[in-house]
Design a protein around this motif. Structure first.
Motif, PDB file in Angstrom:
ATOM      1  N   PHE A  69      -5.525  -5.013   3.477  1.00 18.59           N
ATOM      2  CA  PHE A  69      -4.510  -4.031   3.872  1.00 18.59           C
ATOM      3  C   PHE A  69      -4.082  -3.183   2.674  1.00 18.59           C
ATOM      4  CE2 PHE A  69      -3.890  -8.032   6.273  1.00 18.59           C
ATOM      5  CZ  PHE A  69      -4.350  -7.594   7.507  1.00 18.59           C
ATOM      6  N   GLN A  70      -3.439  -2.066   2.989  1.00 16.02           N
ATOM      7  CA  GLN A  70      -2.894  -1.180   1.965  1.00 16.02           C
ATOM      8  C   GLN A  70      -1.394  -1.364   1.781  1.00 16.02           C
ATOM      9  OE1 GLN A  70      -4.761   0.952  -0.008  1.00 16.02           O
ATOM     10  NE2 GLN A  70      -6.501  -0.075   0.960  1.00 16.02           N
ATOM     11  N   GLY A  71      -0.672  -1.703   2.832  1.00 21.56           N
ATOM     12  CA  GLY A  71       0.779  -1.827   2.781  1.00 21.56           C
ATOM     13  C   GLY A  71       1.233  -3.267   2.637  1.00 21.56           C
ATOM     14  N   GLU A  72       2.530  -3.413   2.358  1.00 27.45           N
ATOM     15  CA  GLU A  72       3.069  -4.741   2.089  1.00 27.45           C
ATOM     16  C   GLU A  72       3.305  -5.556   3.351  1.00 27.45           C
ATOM     17  OE1 GLU A  72       6.519  -6.791  -0.719  1.00 27.45           O
ATOM     18  OE2 GLU A  72       6.762  -4.712  -0.080  1.00 27.45           O
ATOM     19  N   GLY A  73       3.521  -4.910   4.498  1.00 32.08           N
ATOM     20  CA  GLY A  73       3.916  -5.635   5.696  1.00 32.08           C
ATOM     21  C   GLY A  73       2.909  -6.674   6.144  1.00 32.08           C
TER      22      GLY A  73
END
Length: 529
Positions: free
Chosen positions: A182-186
């Motif tokens: 993934f690219q985002g923290e979520g």
């Protein structure tokens, strides 16, 4: 002296699974339980306020729901039924954002997309990868080690390249796995928070696979709870066992394994009675308790005893149950429909939290795993209210001062207030289980450790509970380890109990039993010489 084909020590869910499988095979079975209650860490009770039911130890059961072991027992015929919260899991970040897993894939994708463009599709790809291997992965994890047939099936499905990529994924930390997927923290937080359901930090090798497993099980099956509480898993196992002639003796702690000529012949209980096991003794208790307290050095190879010195427990647990006269006033309404809520830390915060535990320090900012039980099952409390629990990890220690526990409960409450202002004003009852309280309620939860030993890679597979065969068989013939200290470890899925029962049955087959035992004995001699 009472006699039975099998004596099972401990009426935890693994002991009950083992007893059921042996009873299915026509064996007479007696289960000896040290406490007044069956179920071990799978129990419910009213401990906060009238009308508010709490799951006292374990609660949500993705592995139990998906487990072929429990499925094959057909526990629905004995009163076990499942229900789901609207959302599986929400991880609340300190800045107020939320990452949510829902059994509807599009809903999950939309949540992850908020953290980085494209992460919704990346979650779909991760889930597609899971679907390609989920059945084989669960079989491989829950079957006796080594899972030869399942491993070959998995290799044929993935091919050489796919198998190597999966092997690499299995040893990544949760942070590394998340950063690759993934690219985002979520989405990464969803994995890392799930890994912390064990004792594995976001940085620990092998932690990523635990996070991936629990998150993807949540996407595929949800994290369901039994209707009416965790006790219904235990009740179904007990009723099923008794319908097949099995018997449970309560408040009957075992003090010694009776051994002659290297074979387990039965057990002695604390009241001085001897119980004869005609075919096998199966122990649903922690490995150190079995080997060091009940068997003793005389019957174990010296190298085996030396290796036990390096057995490592998982972290301690502090659990608080609350009776809430209303719904929790979450600042972010995304948490309102989740059965499980993670709160108190972003990814770096999880790493700092885990670092405190690793250095034997009490985390000043606890990470909470919280269960909204009424949201998942309305029967847990009156309409419009919430039966809720939260737990956090502590370093594994022999003793805790009451003031340390009280101060940390205040920290946990402060985390709740930061995400749900006014929460404390709605609380009408509370129960605190310190690590010592957990062990008092269930002696197998040594020092408040829930997993029967660390989930770290150095104590998994053929290294669990110590370097060896990774099987239920022990150096004492006809004695089998059936607890979470055995492969595949903690979680309510029944695999350690099932594996022990299968090993006992294999040992007692007329044509091949002697050959089986000969191979096991030769392997143990080679390992522990």
């Amino acid at each position: 002296m009472e006699r039975a084909d099998a004596i099972v020590i401990g009426a935890g869910h693994n002991g009950l699974v083992a007893a059921n499988l042996l009873a299915d095979a026509g064996w007479s079975v007696v289960v000896l339980e040290a406490t007044p209650h069956p179920g071990g860490a799978v129990r419910s009770g009213y401990v906060t306020a009238p009308g508010y039911l709490s799951d006292l130890f374990s609660s949500f059961y993705p592995l139990g729901y998906a487990s072929p072991v429990l499925r094959d027992l057909e526990l629905a015929d004995f009163g076990l039924h499942w229900t789901h919260a609207p959302d599986v899991l929400t991880h609340l970040l300190p800045d107020g954002r939320a990452a949510t897993i829902n059994r509807d894939l599009e809903t999950t994708m939309a949540s992850m997309e908020q953290f980085a463009p494209g992460d919704g599709e990346r979650w779909r790809h991760a889930y597609d990868d899971w679907n390609d291997v989920s059945g084989s992965i669960l079989k491989a994890i829950l079957q006796p080690f080594p899972p030869v047939r399942t491993g070959l099936d998995l290799a044929r499905t993935l091919g050489v390249g796919g198998s190597l990529r999966l092997a690499r994924r299995l040893v990544l930390s949760a942070r590394e796995l998340g950063s690759e997927l993934f690219q985002g923290e979520g989405a990464t937080l969803a994995l890392a928070g799930c890994a912390l359901h064990t004792d594995l930090s976001p940085e620990e090798a092998g932690g990523g696979v635990f996070g991936w497993l629990l998150a993807m099980l949540g996407q595929e099956h949800g994290w369901p709870v039994p209707v009416g509480g965790a006790q219904h898993i235990t009740n179904a196992l007990v009723t099923r066992l008794e319908s097949r002639g099995g018997r449970i003796e309560y408040e009957t702690p075992v003090s010694r394994i009776l051994i002659a000529n290297g074979q387990a012949m039965g057990v002695r209980t604390a009241d001085g009675r001897n119980w004869r096991a005609l075919r096998a003794v199966l122990a649903d208790i922690p490995a150190p308790t079995l080997y060091l307290d009940m068997v003793g050095d005389r019957w174990l190879p010296p190298r085996f005893v030396e290796d036990l010195e390096f057995f490592r427990w998982d972290g301690a647990t502090l659990k608080v149950d609350w009776a809430v006269n209303g719904k929790i006033p979450w600042k972010n309404p995304a948490a309102a429909n989740a059965g499980t809520v993670h709160l108190g830390a972003d990814l770096n915060g999880l790493t700092r939290y885990a670092a405190h535990l690793a250095t034997d320090e009490i985390p000043p900012d606890p990470f909470l795993l919280l269960g909204q039980m009424t949201t998942a099952d309305p029967s847990h409390s009156p309409a419009g209210t919430e039966s809720v629990w939260a737990y956090t990890h502590l370093p594994h220690r022999k003793t805790w001062h009451p003031d340390e526990i009280a101060t940390h409960v205040d920290r946990m409450t402060a985390v709740m207030e930061s995400h749900a202002p006014g929460f404390g004003q709605l609380v009408v009852g509370r129960n605190v289980f310190s690590p010592a309280d957990l062990e008092k309620e269930n002696p197998s939860l040594v020092g408040g450790a829930l997993g029967g030993g660390t989930s770290a890679a150095f104590q998994q597979l053929f290294l669990r509970p110590i370097p060896g065969l990774g099987r239920a068989d022990t150096p004492v013939e006809r004695l089998f380890l059936a607890s979470a200290s055995a492969h595949p470890g903690g979680g309510v899925h029944g695999a350690p109990g099932a594996n022990a029962a299968r090993a006992a049955l294999a040992r007692n087959r007329k044509l091949t039993g002697a050959l089986y035992q000969g191979v096991i004995s030769a392997a143990n001699k080679a390992i522990y010489r």
